[in-house]
Design a protein around this motif. Structure first.
Motif, PDB file in Angstrom:
ATOM      1  N   GLU A  78       5.851  -3.884   8.958  1.00 50.70           N
ATOM      2  CA  GLU A  78       6.274  -2.657   8.511  1.00 50.70           C
ATOM      3  C   GLU A  78       6.600  -2.589   7.204  1.00 50.70           C
ATOM      4  OE1 GLU A  78       8.423   1.411   9.869  1.00 50.70           O
ATOM      5  OE2 GLU A  78       9.326  -0.368  10.715  1.00 50.70           O
ATOM      6  N   LEU A  82       5.133  -0.410   3.994  1.00 47.97           N
ATOM      7  CA  LEU A  82       5.781   0.505   3.153  1.00 47.97           C
ATOM      8  C   LEU A  82       5.510  -0.151   1.777  1.00 47.97           C
ATOM      9  CD1 LEU A  82       8.918   0.915   5.474  1.00 47.97           C
ATOM     10  CD2 LEU A  82       6.999   2.399   5.134  1.00 47.97           C
ATOM     11  N   ALA A  92       6.326   7.960   2.246  1.00 48.70           N
ATOM     12  CA  ALA A  92       6.617   6.995   3.222  1.00 48.70           C
ATOM     13  C   ALA A  92       8.045   6.390   2.526  1.00 48.70           C
ATOM     14  CB  ALA A  92       5.801   5.814   3.610  1.00 48.70           C
ATOM     15  N   TRP A 226       5.860   2.904  10.876  1.00 51.23           N
ATOM     16  CA  TRP A 226       4.599   2.198  10.586  1.00 51.23           C
ATOM     17  C   TRP A 226       4.223   0.845  11.253  1.00 51.23           C
ATOM     18  CZ3 TRP A 226       1.012   4.783   7.405  1.00 51.23           C
ATOM     19  CH2 TRP A 226       1.425   6.051   6.893  1.00 51.23           C
TER      20      TRP A 226
END
Length: 326
Positions: A78, A82, A92, A226
């Motif tokens: 993640e 990001l 995001a 995510w």
């Protein structure tokens, strides 16, 4: 770094770790538990500066032993995604720090920026939100990373499907037979892989507060969570959002989202049988997971959504897919 009494619900080692990533003189002055997650604890941290200004960060913590065991891979993935998305138009969070092995915190953790807006799960205004969800998903699928994420993983198999009590047994057997076949060929896309209303933030006025009624000015302010990012068919992301909409709002909205995705410029599989495969692959994965999705929806205010109600909607959606695409 110091902290106020309102911040003590964050574990002490984690709070000290967060403090090392704040600017000089800043401190965590308050925290708020964010509801809606299934796999991790989520908290919004209010950070105060010496001049009285405040800002917010978000702390994701994997405290559950099952997910903590996988946290190293999940959090590193993640954080990397990001960082990648920071150079795109996809709204995001930005990663601030990650402790995937709990070297500094009590549990594996990720610290990231906070995005404005809130999740919206109520029925009111859904007609205006669905096209926005579809356009946002098209934008996600347009991301072309320098390095592809991991290949997608199917979340169920034909033999693992358990029809809900009272479901149409004939329809579910036919649906299981569809996903028993080999996966259709596909053109790979960058997938969120867990795209649904619970992971999308909207700029809207919360219920009960003053503000302009209706969808005027409605916009998406963020897409979160995510950890499941993958490379695979666009139809899988379409399918997952469709399944969630069908269970949240009724089977007709699952079908409507797929249409909205195409209207927004998305390109699903050409053959109806291929689209049916991907949508059933996702929908049938919920056959044993309904309770886990109902709980955060109820916590978010949808208390009328009982497990039985959502199972009935899932059953109706599976039947509708077979009737529409079969």
């Amino acid at each position: 770094m110091s902290y106020d009494d309102e911040a003590v619900d964050v574990r002490l080692l984690a709070l000290a770790w967060v403090g090392r990533h704040l600017a000089r003189g800043e401190r965590v002055v308050a925290t708020e538990t964010l509801h809606g997650g299934i796999t991790a604890e989520m908290r919004r941290l209010t950070v105060g500066a010496p001049d009285g200004a405040t800002r917010h960060l978000v702390l994701r913590t994997f405290a559950d032993p099952f997910f903590a065991a996988q946290a190293g891979e999940l959090l590193n993935r993640e954080a990397g995604v990001l960082a990648l998305l920071a150079g795109t138009g996809v709204p995001a969070p930005v990663p601030v720090a990650v402790d995937p092995a709990a070297a500094h915190c009590e549990y594996p953790s990720l610290l990231m920026t906070h995005l404005p807006g809130r999740t919206v799960l109520e029925d009111r205004g859904l007609e205006a939100r669905v096209p926005l969800l579809a356009r946002q998903l098209v934008a996600i699928h347009a991301v072309r990373p320098a390095e592809r994420p991991r290949p997608y993983t199917a979340w169920t198999t034909a033999d693992a499907v358990v029809p809900p009590d009272g479901a149409d047994a004939v329809a579910w057997a036919a649906a299981a037979d569809v996903i028993r076949k080999p996966a259709p060929p596909y053109e790979g896309r960058f997938l969120h892989r867990d795209f649904h209303p619970g992971n999308v933030l909207f700029d809207v006025t919360p219920p009960g507060q003053a503000g302009p009624p209706g969808p005027a000015g409605l916009r998406i302010t963020g897409v979160v969570d995510w950890v499941e990012t993958s490379w695979g068919p666009a139809d899988l992301d379409v399918a997952h959002c469709s399944s969630n909409l069908a269970m949240l709002h009724g089977p007709e909205w699952g079908l409507r989202f797929a249409e909205a995705y195409e209207e927004a410029g998305g390109v699903p599989a050409t053959a109806a049988g291929d689209r049916l495969y991907w949508r059933l692959l996702d929908a049938l994965a919920f056959s044993t997971e309904v309770r886990s999705v109902v709980r955060p929806w109820q916590e978010a205010g949808r208390t009328e959504l009982t497990t039985r109600t959502v199972e009935g909607r899932l059953d109706a959606y599976v039947t509708a897919l077979l009737d529409t695409l079969g």
